[in-house]
Motif scaffolding. Structure first.
Motif, PDB file in Angstrom:
ATOM      1  N   LEU A 196       0.790  -1.244  -0.074  1.00 42.42           N
ATOM      2  CA  LEU A 196       0.186  -0.032  -0.143  1.00 42.42           C
ATOM      3  C   LEU A 196       0.972   1.139   0.138  1.00 42.42           C
ATOM      4  O   LEU A 196       1.747   1.163   0.609  1.00 42.42           O
ATOM      5  CB  LEU A 196      -1.013  -0.005   1.192  1.00 42.42           C
ATOM      6  N   GLN A 197       0.477   2.143  -0.545  1.00 39.30           N
ATOM      7  CA  GLN A 197       1.097   3.410  -0.605  1.00 39.30           C
ATOM      8  C   GLN A 197       0.230   4.547   0.066  1.00 39.30           C
ATOM      9  O   GLN A 197       0.148   5.102   1.256  1.00 39.30           O
ATOM     10  CB  GLN A 197       1.432   3.961  -2.207  1.00 39.30           C
ATOM     11  N   CYS A 198      -0.931   5.100  -0.849  1.00 39.38           N
ATOM     12  CA  CYS A 198      -1.697   6.170  -0.365  1.00 39.38           C
ATOM     13  C   CYS A 198      -2.770   5.564   0.604  1.00 39.38           C
ATOM     14  O   CYS A 198      -3.373   6.267   1.413  1.00 39.38           O
ATOM     15  CB  CYS A 198      -2.243   6.846  -1.149  1.00 39.38           C
ATOM     16  N   GLY A 199      -2.958   4.151   0.422  1.00 35.70           N
ATOM     17  CA  GLY A 199      -3.628   3.507   1.583  1.00 35.70           C
ATOM     18  C   GLY A 199      -5.378   3.681   1.150  1.00 35.70           C
ATOM     19  O   GLY A 199      -6.090   3.105   1.780  1.00 35.70           O
ATOM     20  N   PHE A 200      -5.663   4.311   0.015  1.00 33.13           N
ATOM     21  CA  PHE A 200      -7.121   4.677  -0.412  1.00 33.13           C
ATOM     22  C   PHE A 200      -7.453   3.172  -0.782  1.00 33.13           C
ATOM     23  O   PHE A 200      -8.766   2.829  -0.402  1.00 33.13           O
ATOM     24  CB  PHE A 200      -7.305   5.633  -1.150  1.00 33.13           C
ATOM     25  N   CYS A 201      -7.006   2.542  -1.829  1.00 34.17           N
ATOM     26  CA  CYS A 201      -7.407   1.154  -2.154  1.00 34.17           C
ATOM     27  C   CYS A 201      -7.534   0.213  -1.417  1.00 34.17           C
ATOM     28  O   CYS A 201      -8.176  -0.699  -1.456  1.00 34.17           O
ATOM     29  CB  CYS A 201      -6.969   1.162  -3.478  1.00 34.17           C
ATOM     30  N   THR A 202      -6.676   0.375  -0.273  1.00 31.85           N
ATOM     31  CA  THR A 202      -6.266  -0.501   0.696  1.00 31.85           C
ATOM     32  C   THR A 202      -7.341  -1.498   1.423  1.00 31.85           C
ATOM     33  O   THR A 202      -7.354  -2.824   1.464  1.00 31.85           O
ATOM     34  CB  THR A 202      -4.974  -0.114   1.593  1.00 31.85           C
ATOM     35  N   CYS A 222      -5.930  -0.211  -8.129  1.00 29.45           N
ATOM     36  CA  CYS A 222      -4.868   0.513  -7.307  1.00 29.45           C
ATOM     37  C   CYS A 222      -4.067   1.468  -8.167  1.00 29.45           C
ATOM     38  O   CYS A 222      -3.628   0.943  -9.362  1.00 29.45           O
ATOM     39  CB  CYS A 222      -3.987  -0.469  -6.515  1.00 29.45           C
ATOM     40  N   ARG A 223      -4.031   2.735  -8.063  1.00 31.21           N
ATOM     41  CA  ARG A 223      -3.269   3.727  -8.778  1.00 31.21           C
ATOM     42  C   ARG A 223      -1.885   3.820  -8.255  1.00 31.21           C
ATOM     43  O   ARG A 223      -1.095   4.281  -9.237  1.00 31.21           O
ATOM     44  CB  ARG A 223      -4.027   5.127  -8.797  1.00 31.21           C
ATOM     45  N   CYS A 224      -1.542   3.178  -7.167  1.00 26.06           N
ATOM     46  CA  CYS A 224      -0.209   3.617  -6.535  1.00 26.06           C
ATOM     47  C   CYS A 224       0.971   2.506  -6.622  1.00 26.06           C
ATOM     48  O   CYS A 224       2.056   2.795  -7.157  1.00 26.06           O
ATOM     49  CB  CYS A 224      -0.306   3.958  -5.120  1.00 26.06           C
ATOM     50  N   THR A 225       0.380   1.360  -6.535  1.00 28.92           N
ATOM     51  CA  THR A 225       1.511   0.229  -6.384  1.00 28.92           C
ATOM     52  C   THR A 225       1.933  -0.595  -7.454  1.00 28.92           C
ATOM     53  O   THR A 225       3.007  -0.995  -7.376  1.00 28.92           O
ATOM     54  CB  THR A 225       0.825  -0.581  -5.185  1.00 28.92           C
ATOM     55  N   ILE A 227      -6.967   7.213  -6.427  1.00 28.43           N
ATOM     56  CA  ILE A 227      -8.329   6.466  -6.380  1.00 28.43           C
ATOM     57  C   ILE A 227      -9.082   7.504  -5.491  1.00 28.43           C
ATOM     58  O   ILE A 227     -10.332   7.076  -5.103  1.00 28.43           O
ATOM     59  CB  ILE A 227      -7.798   5.180  -5.900  1.00 28.43           C
TER      60      ILE A 227
HETATM   61  S1  FES Z   1      -2.457   2.308  -2.533  1.00 27.48           S
HETATM   62 FE1  FES Z   1      -2.973   4.246  -3.413  1.00 27.48          FE
HETATM   63  S2  FES Z   1      -4.698   3.398  -4.783  1.00 27.48           S
HETATM   64 FE2  FES Z   1      -3.863   1.699  -3.952  1.00 27.48          FE
END
Ligand code: FES
Ligand code: FES
Lengths: 156, 794
Positions: free
Chosen positions: A98-104, A135-138, B201
């Motif tokens: 996880l990075q931003c944690g939003f999809c987590t 997920c847009r980050c990982t 997201i």
């Molecule tokens: S951790 Fe940012 S969208 Fe998945």
């Protein structure tokens, strides 16, 4: 028009009066203030909102609160026990999934359901099964690794 | 090595709250008495906005107020500012038409906000907005980049002839012309760098709140740089002094550039909260994000590379038309200019470069920085040209690059397009990538694939980017309307724990961990005793936020500077307490020691005595241990690297399967390899997304956004990509910042697109394909294969 709903959320009995059009995710976030379940889209594609109803993963943005009446709902807040992370949460942490944690939250809830259905998925299966979670980050790389690691721990 | 210091794969401090659903994103917050706002947005790409009748809406259940552009204008609310001034070839300034918070008189893209309905709940606000009667007079629209400046195209702004915002150029045209005149070979390419939607997201959200007792406004907003929002909104839009305005960006669910800018909704909720006397909350639906978040890329380019007969680059000439959309977003003008043309040297010694950029207005959502911002566009131009030149001249893809790389021995290297590369070892990362990708085995894999009905393609790209967005005086001379430094405050508490206040902002980048590692390394404080605070203008002195991979090179350098001040003060205190000369005090691993003795004091003891100064040099040193530093970089940093990709194209369907992806990057010194790898993985998938699936499409006739949801805009999913092999080369650290770091946030996205398209073109070379625009969809590939087959059959 409001209707009464009652369900168990994370083991606790809850109830409320809601507008008939209220989505389960709204009931969780706004009425119960369980804001760990997120909303990332309005077309039922991103999976940020995934919770379990009677042990199965559902998208709470596409489920009416009324449909969950009388069920047992588990959200991301209900996974850790006594401050100890669920093995899937632990695997996500260990493997930097996880990075931003939003999809987590949705990812973790979907992944747990995936292993319930397919205890030892290979990489291709995991990637295919994640179709409903964006997920847009990982770049998914570490999410796949985490699910593989969790599968080992969870004893599939 | 210090435990959990530089180089350690420390697991993230922020993860526990995210994994247990306890993050606090803006939409998770609710303020007492809060009302909700829904924005009615234009359904037309271009129309005269004649009249808004709000009577029925105001009478609808739960509706508290309706706000229009006229109301804001009457209240003296200013337009949203553009942060970077660009000058035309002839020295006149670019056209900067006003960008009102709510449309006045005209709407210029689908999604342009027209009116705001404030109500008791979000649903009631939306219901109320349905009762607004808006009288539009539709006008013809233009959305396509290549059409905007053509004669007869509808005018998006009065006073911008031919829809040109600016006509800018950079480089030495005469030197380029001369070089072309003596070239043995010229390779040309025409390409479209497709428009993208950032798609963090977490949709954007904002809450405005007003405290009449203190006459103070607070804005909670999903932003990458709260101080910049305070500055722009306070100074230009709402005309509020900084002291009366607090901006908080709590947990933010990804940004990728799209949350840098000052948006209309932020000014609206801040203003409206005072107006209606209640906090006002706005949260975007995803479909609203598609028509209100700034979009990225969208360049039409013609480029030519001149080579001598051995394949050495002589000159590069580029002409680009960049689509800026309906209004100028905050940094929109800097992206296709100073973040693009200056990168066209790539990793090569090309001695002469000229680039012209015409920026145009269209009836589309504004375009601004999206991960990479100008640099992926530059990399794509250069690396496609290099690949095509190699093919045309019968040179190997690695040979042509080796021949033209700037050698390590030439560093620092002055490019012909203003930048001076401080460091880099390009051959080393290319060789490492070739090895990691088992490039030697590619031909065997090609033959194996062929047996399975698959065409294997190998694509290589190299990239260099300019990060840190550097010295303020240079940026200012180029038109920036802001400084580009960063701040840090290291505050010791009496018991020896530390709070670090940083002006950088984390929205996935892991600052709470990485920055704590810097403190652990630099001051010897255990990582669990370090708290990192970011994202609140009331708590942090100042900050420029996070974009352009600047957090570590600029924000991290500010932290080092603040730590240096802590150590300097600590030495004075230690000298007094240890009864030694200050010059004899050494500091290492958290202990101040009299050199050559075992007399020492831990930094915790020093901190305690700084707050309980009983035995303290009070005549010369102030009590307390709390230091602030601002760091203004001396130069950009220049991350660079090689990406190699293999694809298999299905001969029957044109479907592409990515089978191998390798990245070897030079980010200078690495603080947390786990975090860096994660940044690279995510960046690669955004680059692959652009190359294979993502595309933002407007209907040319109606100007409607066709790809306005996840049903139509194809997001990269887990099954689009394989697992990656990534590595770094730390052998050529940055020479001008104290950590030797370069930044890693955008690299993946910059290098990946060209690598993927080079691979697709390589797979299709048997069909005479020499270029493929992004995204390389199965349909485009199938047509390319069959177009050739059809021609052959004629
Ligand atoms: S951790 Fe940012 S969208 Fe998945
Ligand atoms: S919020 Fe996107 S699928 Fe439910």
């Amino acid at each position: 028009m409001t209707i009464a709903v009652a369900m168990k959320v994370n083991g606790k009995a809850v109830s409320g009066q809601v507008e008939a059009r209220t989505l389960l995710v709204q009931f969780l976030r706004e009425n119960l203030r369980l804001t760990g379940t997120h909303v990332g889209c309005d077309t039922s594609q991103c999976g940020a909102c995934v919770v379990h109803i009677n042990g199965k993963a559902v998208k709470s943005c596409t489920t009416l609160a009324a449909q969950a009446d009388g069920t047992e709902v588990t959200t991301i807040e209900g996974l850790a026990r006594d401050g100890k992370l669920h093995p899937m949460q632990e695997a996500f942490r260990e493997h930097h999934a996880l990075q931003c944690g939003f999809c987590t939250p949705g990812m973790v809830m979907s992944a747990i359901d995936m292993l319930r259905r397919i205890p030892r998925p290979d990489e291709a299966t995991i990637r295919h099964e994640l179709e409903g979670n964006i997920c847009r980050c990982t770049g998914y790389h570490n999410i796949v690794k985490a699910i593989q690691a969790a599968a080992k721990v969870m004893g599939g | 090595m210090v435990e959990n210091g530089i180089g350690a794969r420390v697991r993230r401090k922020e993860d526990f709250r995210f994994l247990t659903g306890q993050g606090t994103y803006t939409d998770d917050m609710n303020r007492p008495g809060q009302a909700h706002v829904f924005l009615l947005r234009s359904p037309h790409a271009h129309a005269r906005l004649k009249k808004i009748d709000a009577r029925q809406a105001l009478a609808a259940p739960g509706v508290i107020a309706v706000i229009t552009g006229a109301d804001l204008e009457a209240a003296g609310v200013g337009p949203l500012p553009c942060g970077w001034q660009i000058f035309n070839k002839d020295g006149t300034p670019a056209h900067e038409p006003p960008h009102p918070v709510l449309a006045v008189g005209r709407v210029r893209h689908v999604g342009d906000p027209v009116a705001a309905v404030i109500a008791e709940t979000r649903a009631l606000a939306r219901d109320g907005a349905e009762k607004l009667v808006v009288d539009y007079d539709p006008l013809p629209s233009v959305t396509a980049t290549a059409q905007a400046a053509k004669a007869g195209a509808p005018a998006v702004h009065d006073g911008a002839p031919n829809n040109v915002c600016f006509d800018w150029h950079f480089g030495d045209a005469a030197a380029v012309d001369q070089a072309f005149a003596k070239a043995a070979h010229v390779t040309t390419i025409d390409l479209y760098n497709n428009r993208l939607v950032a798609n963090a997201i977490e949709p954007r959200a904002a809450i405005g709140e007003y405290d009449p007792a203190a006459d103070r406004h607070t804005l909670y907003t999903a932003s990458q740089n709260p101080h910049v929002i305070r500055l722009l909104m306070g100074a230009y839009v709402l005309k509020l002094p900084e002291a009366k305005l607090r901006v908080v960006s709590p947990d933010v669910g990804g940004g990728f550039g799209s949350k840098i800018y000052h948006y209309a909704e932020e000014a609206l909720v801040t203003w409206a909260a005072k107006k209606v006397g209640r906090p006002v909350k706005w949260t975007a639906d995803r479909s609203e994000s598609f028509i209100s978040d700034a979009q990225g890329r969208d360049h039409v380019t013609h480029a030519e590379l001149a080579l001598d007969k051995s394949g050495k680059f002589l000159a590069l000439r580029v002409q680009t038309t960049a689509n800026l959309g309906g209004y100028l977003s905050t940094f929109s003008t800097a992206i296709p200019t100073y973040l693009y043309a200056t990168l066209l040297a790539g990793l090569y010694t090309t001695p002469a470069i000229y680039c012209g950029v015409k920026a145009v207005f269209t009836n589309t959502v504004p375009v601004d920085a999206y991960r990479g911002a100008g640099r992926p566009e530059a990399c794509f131009v250069v690396e496609r040209l290099v690949e095509k030149a190699a093919q045309e001249m019968g040179l190997d893809k690695t040979e042509i690059r080796r021949k033209n790389f700037v050698p390590k021995s030439a560093m620092p290297y002055q490019t012909p397009v203003a930048l001076q590369y401080d460091s880099g070892d390009f051959i080393t990362h290319m060789e490492a990538a070739l090895k990691l990708a088992d490039h030697g085995g590619a031909e065997k894999r090609r033959a194996d694939a062929k047996k399975r009905g698959k065409l294997l393609g190998v694509g290589l790209s190299t990239y260099i980017e300019a990060c840190g967005i550097a010295p303020s005086n240079v940026a200012g001379a180029l038109g920036a309307r802001a400084g580009l430094y960063e701040s840090a405050e290291v505050r010791f508490h009496p018991t020896g724990t530390v709070t670090l206040f940083t002006g950088s902002h984390s929205h996935g980048q892991s600052h709470e961990t990485t920055f704590a590692q810097l403190i652990a390394e630099g001051l010897g404080v255990p990582i669990e005793n370090v708290e990192v605070v970011h994202g609140d203008t009331d708590r942090i002195a100042f900050g420029m936020g996070t974009y352009g991979s600047r957090s570590l090179p600029v924000g991290g350098s500010a932290i080092v500077k603040a730590m240096d001040k802590i150590v300097a003060k600590g030495k004075k205190i230690a000298a007094h307490m240890l009864e030694a000369a200050e010059a004899d005090i050494e500091f290492k691993n958290g202990t101040f020691r009299v050199a050559g003795t075992d007399k020492g004091l831990s930094i915790g003891q020093i901190a305690f005595s700084a707050y309980v100064p009983h035995n303290f040099p009070l005549e010369t040193v102030e009590p307390g241990l709390d230091e602030t530093a601002f760091y203004d970089p001396k130069n950009f940093t220049f991350p660079n690297g090689t990406h190699i990709c293999e694809v298999e194209v299905d001969e029957d369907t044109g479907a592409v399967q990515l089978t191998r992806f390798v990245a070897v990057d030079d980010f200078g010194r690495i603080i947390n390899p786990m975090v860096v790898e994660g940044q690279v993985h995510g960046g690669i998938v955004q680059g692959v997304g652009q190359a294979l699936v993502e595309d933002c499409i407007y209907d040319p006739t109606s100007g409607q956004l066709v790809t306005g949801s996840y049903m139509d805009y194809c997001m990269p999913k887990a099954d689009l990509v394989p697992s990656f092999q990534v590595a770094t080369n730390e052998g050529a650290p940055c020479t001008h910042n104290p950590l030797g770091v370069k930044g890693c946030g955008e690299a993946g996205t910059i290098g990946a697109g060209a690598a993927v398209i080079n691979a697709v073109v390589d797979a299709l070379k048997g069909f005479g394909v020499t270029h493929m625009d992004m995204p390389a969809t199965p349909e485009k590939i199938w047509r390319a294969m069959h177009g050739k087959a059809a021609k052959a059959a004629e």
